[in-house]
Design a protein around this motif. Structure first.
Motif, PDB file in Angstrom:
ATOM      1  N   ILE A   9       4.092   0.631   9.445  1.00 45.02           N
ATOM      2  CA  ILE A   9       3.004   1.019   8.082  1.00 45.02           C
ATOM      3  C   ILE A   9       2.790  -0.208   7.503  1.00 45.02           C
ATOM      4  O   ILE A   9       1.623  -0.334   6.941  1.00 45.02           O
ATOM      5  CB  ILE A   9       3.980   2.018   7.454  1.00 45.02           C
ATOM      6  CG1 ILE A   9       4.372   3.279   8.224  1.00 45.02           C
ATOM      7  CG2 ILE A   9       3.219   2.255   6.280  1.00 45.02           C
ATOM      8  CD1 ILE A   9       5.235   4.202   7.411  1.00 45.02           C
ATOM      9  N   GLY A  13      -1.077  -1.098   6.787  1.00 40.23           N
ATOM     10  CA  GLY A  13      -1.219  -1.211   5.299  1.00 40.23           C
ATOM     11  C   GLY A  13      -2.094  -2.493   5.118  1.00 40.23           C
ATOM     12  O   GLY A  13      -2.957  -2.443   4.294  1.00 40.23           O
ATOM     13  N   TYR A 135       6.407   7.197   9.408  1.00 40.16           N
ATOM     14  CA  TYR A 135       6.063   7.650   8.133  1.00 40.16           C
ATOM     15  C   TYR A 135       7.132   8.536   7.103  1.00 40.16           C
ATOM     16  O   TYR A 135       7.421   8.260   6.289  1.00 40.16           O
ATOM     17  CB  TYR A 135       4.703   8.173   7.917  1.00 40.16           C
ATOM     18  CG  TYR A 135       4.227   8.719   6.445  1.00 40.16           C
ATOM     19  CD1 TYR A 135       3.636   7.854   5.585  1.00 40.16           C
ATOM     20  CD2 TYR A 135       4.401   9.978   6.230  1.00 40.16           C
ATOM     21  CE1 TYR A 135       3.224   8.117   4.257  1.00 40.16           C
ATOM     22  CE2 TYR A 135       3.968  10.555   4.824  1.00 40.16           C
ATOM     23  CZ  TYR A 135       3.541   9.537   3.845  1.00 40.16           C
ATOM     24  OH  TYR A 135       2.977   9.911   2.531  1.00 40.16           O
ATOM     25  N   CYS A 271      -8.368   4.114   6.025  1.00 43.70           N
ATOM     26  CA  CYS A 271      -7.080   3.904   6.355  1.00 43.70           C
ATOM     27  C   CYS A 271      -6.702   5.379   7.201  1.00 43.70           C
ATOM     28  O   CYS A 271      -5.778   5.528   7.828  1.00 43.70           O
ATOM     29  CB  CYS A 271      -6.103   3.809   5.312  1.00 43.70           C
ATOM     30  SG  CYS A 271      -6.251   1.873   4.887  1.00 43.70           S
ATOM     31  N   ILE A 282      -0.598   5.627   9.558  1.00 36.91           N
ATOM     32  CA  ILE A 282      -1.081   6.157   8.421  1.00 36.91           C
ATOM     33  C   ILE A 282      -1.308   7.857   8.402  1.00 36.91           C
ATOM     34  O   ILE A 282      -1.734   8.467   9.211  1.00 36.91           O
ATOM     35  CB  ILE A 282      -2.475   5.628   7.826  1.00 36.91           C
ATOM     36  CG1 ILE A 282      -2.212   3.895   7.909  1.00 36.91           C
ATOM     37  CG2 ILE A 282      -2.844   6.039   6.666  1.00 36.91           C
ATOM     38  CD1 ILE A 282      -1.408   3.554   6.874  1.00 36.91           C
ATOM     39  N   SER A 309       3.629   2.114   0.782  1.00 30.24           N
ATOM     40  CA  SER A 309       2.187   2.435   0.797  1.00 30.24           C
ATOM     41  C   SER A 309       1.725   2.131  -0.553  1.00 30.24           C
ATOM     42  O   SER A 309       0.368   2.379  -0.747  1.00 30.24           O
ATOM     43  CB  SER A 309       2.055   3.844   1.296  1.00 30.24           C
ATOM     44  OG  SER A 309       2.734   4.872   0.278  1.00 30.24           O
TER      45      SER A 309
END
Length: 337
Positions: A9, A13, A135, A271, A282, A309
């Protein structure tokens, strides 16, 4: 819970932030004056419903509850037992791990008690079906560390997540994440543009249609209600929802999401993917609760959601008004999951 290296992530990101920055620099409106950040405000009460104090819960009189297309019969006490997830339709999902269906007494409630057996959740919490396992694991870590809280700490769903995240073990979190990520999110939300909505009340940390036939102006709100309240109370994962949104908000949200509106925000597809169904680690946001989406945008903007995030989302939300959030959530919820 997570290794001491950059998670997928984090890596994606950073790439998304870089892509967004390049896009801003290369577009013709990049030199335009940056819109002013919204003034300080309070969380919109329709997005953060709080059960009123003093409400007496209905007593269990032993009556058996049923839902369509199920042979199961449960009492009110059984459907409200936080350590037993009602499984009305076992054929709708793979076998549930123990942590998902029973939790771990005394501190870890069954995951599906709130998020339902098929991960659909409700307006008061999150739909987990189809989210990347990494996530979900990261969100639990953020709840545990205190990085992810909420703009209204009194709300029970978020309080419960913060509490149980501290008691859940890493293997339990990973097992639950693997289960929910294996599911496909079903389309259960019908987004309706309108100028007037049914009068509602707060019921179980979400809104419910009073069913009186009375109407009121929608204003700049999302009014999301279950079509059948009693089935939702019984935790039936097949319950459908109506999300009333202001007239014209879907198109406005589409424009914001796809163009950024001259620097007002960052294109969501960078994203979340071109169909907003997610991209790698994502999460997808298409077809998910617009009430939930507004809360997340608001929490990101106000710093109460500050996990991994948050750095990625900050340039997306910093200039948004509540009306913009309504439009973006209406558009995302209107898409097929």
């Amino acid at each position: 819970m997570l290794p001491h290296r950059l998670s997928p992530i984090t890596k994606l990101g950073k790439r998304c932030v870089l892509l967004g920055t390049l896009l801003v620099l290369l577009t013709p409106w990049a030199g335009a004056e940056t819109p002013a950040a919204p003034q300080a405000d309070v969380p919109p009460p329709w997005a953060y419903p709080i059960d009123p104090p003093g409400v007496v819960a209905p007593k269990d009189d032993g009556t058996l509850r049923h839902v369509p297309d199920s042979t199961l019969a449960l009492t009110l006490s059984q459907v409200k037992d936080g350590f037993v997830s009602p499984d009305w339709h076992p054929g709708d999902h793979p076998p549930m791990p123990g942590i998902v269906v029973h939790g771990n007494k005394p501190a870890v409630m069954a995951c599906c008690y709130c998020h339902r057996a098929t991960g659909t959740g409700g307006p008061e919490n999150a739909s987990l079906a189809g989210l990347p396992a990494s996530y979900i694991i990261q969100q639990m870590a953020d709840f545990k560390s205190g990085a992810r809280v909420t703009a209204l700490p009194l709300r029970a769903p978020q309080k419960n997540m913060m509490a149980l995240s501290k008691a859940a073990t890493a293997p339990e979190v990973e097992e639950a994440a693997a289960y929910f990520s294996s599911l496909k999110l079903q389309p259960i939300i019908r987004v309706v543009e309108t100028d007037t909505v049914p009068k509602t009340e707060v019921h179980g940390w979400h809104l419910a249609d009073l069913k009186t036939g009375e109407k009121e102006p929608i204003g700049q709100r999302v009014i999301e209600v279950p079509e059948d309240l009693e089935r939702f109370v019984s935790r039936d994962s097949r319950v459908q929802f109506i999300a009333y949104v202001p007239t014209g908000s879907i198109q406005k949200g589409k424009a914001l999401a796809s163009t950024g509106d001259g620097g007002r925000t960052v294109q969501c597809a960078i994203c979340h993917g071109p169909d907003l169904r997610g991209l790698g680690p994502i999460p997808g946001i298409a077809g998910r609760s617009p009430s939930y989406l507004v809360r997340q945008l608001y929490d990101f903007q106000h710093g109460t959601r500050a996990g991994i995030s948050s750095a990625l989302m900050k340039p997306t939300v910093q200039n948004l008004t509540t009306d913009d959030m309504v439009a973006l959530a209406a558009y995302a919820a209107s898409l097929a999951p």
